[in-house]
Write a protein that holds these residues in place. Structure first.
Motif, mmCIF file in Angstrom:
data_model
loop_
_atom_site.group_PDB
_atom_site.id
_atom_site.type_symbol
_atom_site.label_atom_id
_atom_site.label_comp_id
_atom_site.label_asym_id
_atom_site.label_seq_id
_atom_site.Cartn_x
_atom_site.Cartn_y
_atom_site.Cartn_z
ATOM 1 N N ALA A 1 0.825 -1.214 0.000
ATOM 2 C CA ALA A 1 0.000 0.000 0.000
ATOM 3 C C ALA A 1 0.855 1.258 0.000
ATOM 4 C CB ALA A 1 -0.920 0.004 1.223
ATOM 5 N N GLU A 2 0.400 2.259 -0.748
ATOM 6 C CA GLU A 2 1.093 3.554 -0.753
ATOM 7 C C GLU A 2 1.075 4.179 0.637
ATOM 8 O OE1 GLU A 2 0.934 7.832 -3.159
ATOM 9 O OE2 GLU A 2 -0.663 6.341 -3.423
ATOM 10 N N ASN A 3 -0.051 4.021 1.336
ATOM 11 C CA ASN A 3 -0.187 4.537 2.690
ATOM 12 C C ASN A 3 -0.971 3.514 3.508
ATOM 13 O OD1 ASN A 3 -1.573 5.951 4.967
ATOM 14 N ND2 ASN A 3 -0.447 7.711 4.173
ATOM 15 N N ILE A 4 -0.311 2.888 4.468
ATOM 16 C CA ILE A 4 -0.925 1.797 5.229
ATOM 17 C C ILE A 4 -2.169 2.266 5.984
ATOM 18 C CG2 ILE A 4 -0.587 0.267 7.221
ATOM 19 C CD1 ILE A 4 2.249 -0.227 6.264
ATOM 20 N N GLN A 5 -2.085 3.419 6.634
ATOM 21 C CA GLN A 5 -3.226 3.916 7.404
ATOM 22 C C GLN A 5 -4.436 4.177 6.509
ATOM 23 O OE1 GLN A 5 -1.519 7.310 9.478
ATOM 24 N NE2 GLN A 5 -1.305 6.114 11.358
ATOM 25 N N LEU B 1 -9.962 -1.312 4.206
ATOM 26 C CA LEU B 1 -10.090 -2.718 4.599
ATOM 27 C C LEU B 1 -11.052 -2.877 5.773
ATOM 28 C CD1 LEU B 1 -6.378 -3.964 4.335
ATOM 29 C CD2 LEU B 1 -8.168 -3.986 2.592
ATOM 30 N N GLN B 2 -10.970 -1.982 6.723
ATOM 31 C CA GLN B 2 -11.866 -2.048 7.883
ATOM 32 C C GLN B 2 -13.324 -1.875 7.467
ATOM 33 O OE1 GLN B 2 -10.424 0.866 10.671
ATOM 34 N NE2 GLN B 2 -8.470 -0.175 10.968
ATOM 35 N N PHE C 1 -2.269 -8.660 5.790
ATOM 36 C CA PHE C 1 -0.954 -8.097 6.111
ATOM 37 C C PHE C 1 -0.604 -7.009 5.103
ATOM 38 C CE2 PHE C 1 3.715 -8.145 5.612
ATOM 39 C CZ PHE C 1 4.062 -7.763 6.897
ATOM 40 N N LEU C 2 -0.296 -5.817 5.616
ATOM 41 C CA LEU C 2 0.056 -4.691 4.750
ATOM 42 C C LEU C 2 1.527 -4.342 4.881
ATOM 43 C CD1 LEU C 2 -3.137 -4.140 5.497
ATOM 44 C CD2 LEU C 2 -2.670 -1.957 4.375
ATOM 45 N N VAL D 1 -1.832 -1.544 -4.168
ATOM 46 C CA VAL D 1 -2.874 -0.513 -4.146
ATOM 47 C C VAL D 1 -2.248 0.857 -3.893
ATOM 48 C CG1 VAL D 1 -4.636 -2.115 -3.298
ATOM 49 C CG2 VAL D 1 -3.334 -0.749 -1.663
ATOM 50 N N SER D 2 -2.912 1.886 -4.412
ATOM 51 C CA SER D 2 -2.504 3.263 -4.119
ATOM 52 C C SER D 2 -3.531 3.857 -3.157
ATOM 53 C CB SER D 2 -2.431 4.083 -5.410
ATOM 54 O OG SER D 2 -3.698 4.141 -6.030
ATOM 55 N N ASN D 3 -3.381 5.131 -2.840
ATOM 56 C CA ASN D 3 -4.339 5.762 -1.922
ATOM 57 C C ASN D 3 -5.745 5.772 -2.493
ATOM 58 O OD1 ASN D 3 -2.391 6.202 -0.033
ATOM 59 N ND2 ASN D 3 -2.108 8.364 -0.492
#
Length: 291
Positions: free
Chosen positions: A43-47, A53-54, A61-62, A90-92
């Motif tokens: 992922a570009e940004n995990i958060q 995903l949530q 796993f990211l 994936v990107s943002n």
């Protein structure tokens, strides 16, 4: 080397997964299934991706893959793919690789004969273009406008005679300045469409001549908040290619006392002539000492 579809001796699989650009309902069933079953999500940004995903109750796993760590993480992910792991990129928001990190990883996959599977999905540029009324079968995509003023102005000037619709991304912080640059470097009468917050609650699509559009934006700050796509209509050659000698004589006389802009404006008023034709002449002959 690009993979051969007939070759089944693949190791792992890299999936390119588009994600919603606003409305979460735009994600596909196939994308959700893959995000739920792969071994790793890059992922570009995990958060940011965690929020997605949530929302769909996906636990996986990211790993971070961004512009700062792309080289190191690409090597790591290639090693994971070589031992049979399945990875989703994936990107943002939107389709990965379009102005986002990940291209290096994809190149390495092709070089290692690792299968790359792209999924179709959201893209702000194409979504905005489809609703712009400026689509003629071809278009020119330029990504984000440069943040540095002179570089941006030079780019716009170089595209002044591009006949295809031109697509840019721009932020709320520079949109007014960028539209002003379009007016000065391309044409104040060129038709522009701004698509803002596509697929989101505050989505708006508005088109007008560049000068009119700038005035409209300035009237209400909310009109240039959020993420924006700018679409500039392509250049159309004037039916009147040759300027009358009287028009040019008036322009050059005024040029001895006024700026180019003022000289063009007054000349057009005197001869009841479309000033854009004269502007085009000035642009094409800007190295002429008389101009």
């Amino acid at each position: 080397m690009l993979r051969n579809k007939m070759n089944q001796n693949y190791i792992g699989i890299l999936y390119i997964i588009p994600t919603p650009i606003g409305n979460l309902s735009d994600i596909t069933h196939r994308a959700l299934k893959i995000l739920n079953t792969v071994n790793i999500i890059a992922a570009e940004n995990i958060q940011h991706t965690n929020l997605l995903l949530q929302h769909f109750n996906i636990k996986n796993f990211l790993i971070s893959l961004n512009k700062n760590n792309e080289k190191k993480q690409s090597d790591h992910l290639i090693n994971e793919l070589k031992i049979g792991k399945k990875i989703a990129l994936v990107s943002n928001a939107g389709t990965p690789i379009i102005n986002d990190p990940g291209n290096l990883l994809i190149k390495k996959c092709h070089n290692c004969n690792i299968q790359v599977i792209p999924l179709p999905g959201p893209c702000a540029a194409i979504t905005a273009l489809s609703a712009s009324g400026l689509m003629y079968g071809r278009f020119c995509y330029e990504g984000f406008l440069p943040s540095k003023k002179q570089i941006r102005r030079n780019l716009l000037y170089s595209l002044r005679e591009e006949t295809r619709p031109i697509i840019f991304y721009e932020s709320k912080y520079r949109i007014l300045e960028s539209i002003q640059d379009i007016i000065e470097q391309i044409d104040e009468n060129r038709h522009i469409v701004i698509a803002r917050e596509i697929t989101k609650k505050w989505e708006s699509i508005y088109g007008a001549q560049a000068a009119v559009l700038l005035k409209w934006l300035k009237e209400e700050k909310n009109r240039y908040k959020g993420e924006m796509v700018i679409i500039i209509d392509g250049f159309k050659k004037s039916k009147n290619h040759n300027l009358d000698k009287k028009i040019l004589d008036t322009f050059f006389m005024l040029r001895n006392f006024c700026t180019v802009k003022t000289s063009v404006f007054i000349t057009a008023k005197i001869h009841n002539f479309n000033k854009n034709n004269l502007y085009q002449y000035v642009i094409k002959n800007k190295h002429d000492k008389k101009v």
